[in-house]
Design an enzyme around this catalytic site. Structure first.
Site, short mmCIF file in Angstrom:
data_model
loop_
_atom_site.label_atom_id
_atom_site.label_comp_id
_atom_site.label_asym_id
_atom_site.label_seq_id
_atom_site.Cartn_x
_atom_site.Cartn_y
_atom_site.Cartn_z
N SER A 249 0.68 -1.42 -0.26
CA SER A 249 -0.03 0.25 0.06
C SER A 249 1.23 1.58 0.10
CB SER A 249 -0.82 0.55 1.01
OG SER A 249 -1.60 -0.70 1.42
N1 SAH Z 1 -0.98 -4.67 3.86
C1 SAH Z 1 -0.18 -5.25 2.72
C2 SAH Z 1 -1.77 -4.86 1.03
C3 SAH Z 1 -0.83 -5.47 1.05
S1 SAH Z 1 -2.46 -5.90 -0.35
C4 SAH Z 1 0.84 -4.27 2.94
O1 SAH Z 1 1.18 -3.16 2.77
O2 SAH Z 1 1.57 -5.35 1.80
C5 SAH Z 1 -4.09 -6.99 -0.62
C6 SAH Z 1 -3.26 -8.27 0.29
O3 SAH Z 1 -4.93 -9.23 0.63
C7 SAH Z 1 -2.96 -9.09 -0.72
O4 SAH Z 1 -1.70 -9.52 -0.17
C8 SAH Z 1 -3.62 -10.43 -1.44
O5 SAH Z 1 -3.04 -11.17 -1.39
C9 SAH Z 1 -4.92 -10.21 0.74
N2 SAH Z 1 -6.24 -10.94 0.37
C10 SAH Z 1 -6.98 -10.59 -0.81
N3 SAH Z 1 -7.71 -11.85 -0.18
C11 SAH Z 1 -7.61 -12.03 0.84
C12 SAH Z 1 -8.68 -12.84 2.00
N4 SAH Z 1 -9.47 -13.21 1.69
N5 SAH Z 1 -7.39 -13.22 3.21
C13 SAH Z 1 -6.25 -13.10 3.75
N6 SAH Z 1 -5.97 -12.32 2.72
C14 SAH Z 1 -6.20 -11.73 1.42
#
Ligand code: SAH
Length: 219
Positions: free
Chosen positions: A69
């Site tokens: 993010s």
């Molecule tokens: N906070 C993270 C954001 C990553 S993007 C950072 O700053 O790096 C969002 C993430 O949510 C992705 O890695 C995706 O695989 C995960 N995601 C999506 N749906 C999900 C679910 N149902 N349960 C767990 N993770 C999920």
């Protein structure tokens, strides 16, 4: 240390400080959040090839079609979660790179973080270990159902967007607990704060955002 290394170190310190100043200019006020962002080495949460861009205020690819993010959004969500008093246990849905988790960890007693893509979670785990962050519990699972075995939580943060407020997660909040999450389809998402009340929940819209979608199942 060679003068060359020293030079790089000083540049990156200055670059980091510029990011913190930018977050202040964008309205982030909580100095605990700003301190944690200052102390969290974002360049260790992206691929080496992108490390030189790590202190730009922008989302970056982390593989598997996912993104780390934007720093402003991490700061804004963390601030919105903490507003209203300190939190003991927080659950996160969407570990991704682990950056948001690492920013949150020094500010609460324990973070339970879930990720559905195992390779991303394994990479994040190695980063937490290398940085000696010890109050993070990680779980490879579909976080959309929450973590009943550790519930209830004072706070929940979701970093992928469902289309509506997930009631399974609301039910895992303590009364008075709060959840910060993006809601909606990619081109029309809003950041929302949900507060659990004794007989339901209230919610408020914070601002427009753009997150990857919340997906069901694991891979
Ligand atoms: N906070 C993270 C954001 C990553 S993007 C950072 O700053 O790096 C969002 C993430 O949510 C992705 O890695 C995706 O695989 C995960 N995601 C999506 N749906 C999900 C679910 N149902 N349960 C767990 N993770 C999920």
């Amino acid at each position: 240390m060679t003068p060359g290394n020293l030079g790089i170190g000083m540049t990156s310190q200055r670059t980091r400080e510029r990011l913190i100043q930018r977050l202040r200019d964008e309205g982030i006020r909580d100095h605990h959040v700003l301190d944690s962002m200052r102390n969290t080495p974002r360049h260790l949460f992206v691929d080496e090839a992108l490390a030189s861009r790590a202190y730009e205020d922008t989302a970056l690819p982390i593989g598997n079609g996912q993104t780390i993010s934007q720093p402003y959004i991490v700061a804004r969500m963390t601030e919105a979660l903490l507003e209203g008093g300190p939190l003991e246990s927080v659950m996160e849905v969407g570990t991704g790179s682990g950056y948001q988790t690492a920013v949150l960890a020094p500010l609460v007693r324990r973070v339970y973080t879930t990720e559905r893509i195992k390779v991303l979670l394994d990479q994040a785990r190695r980063r937490f270990q290398a940085l000696k962050i010890r109050n993070i519990v990680t779980k490879h699972t579909d976080g959309g159902m929450g973590l009943p075995e550790y519930a209830p939580f004072d706070g929940i943060i979701v970093t992928a967007a469902p289309e509506g407020i997930p009631l399974a997660l609301v039910e895992q909040l303590c009364p008075g607990g709060r959840m910060v999450l993006p809601i909606g389809r990619r081109d029309e998402q809003a950041l929302v704060r949900v507060i659990r009340t004794t007989d339901g929940y209230e919610h408020e819209l914070l601002e427009r955002v753009s997150f990857v979608p919340l997906v069901t199942g694991v891979s």
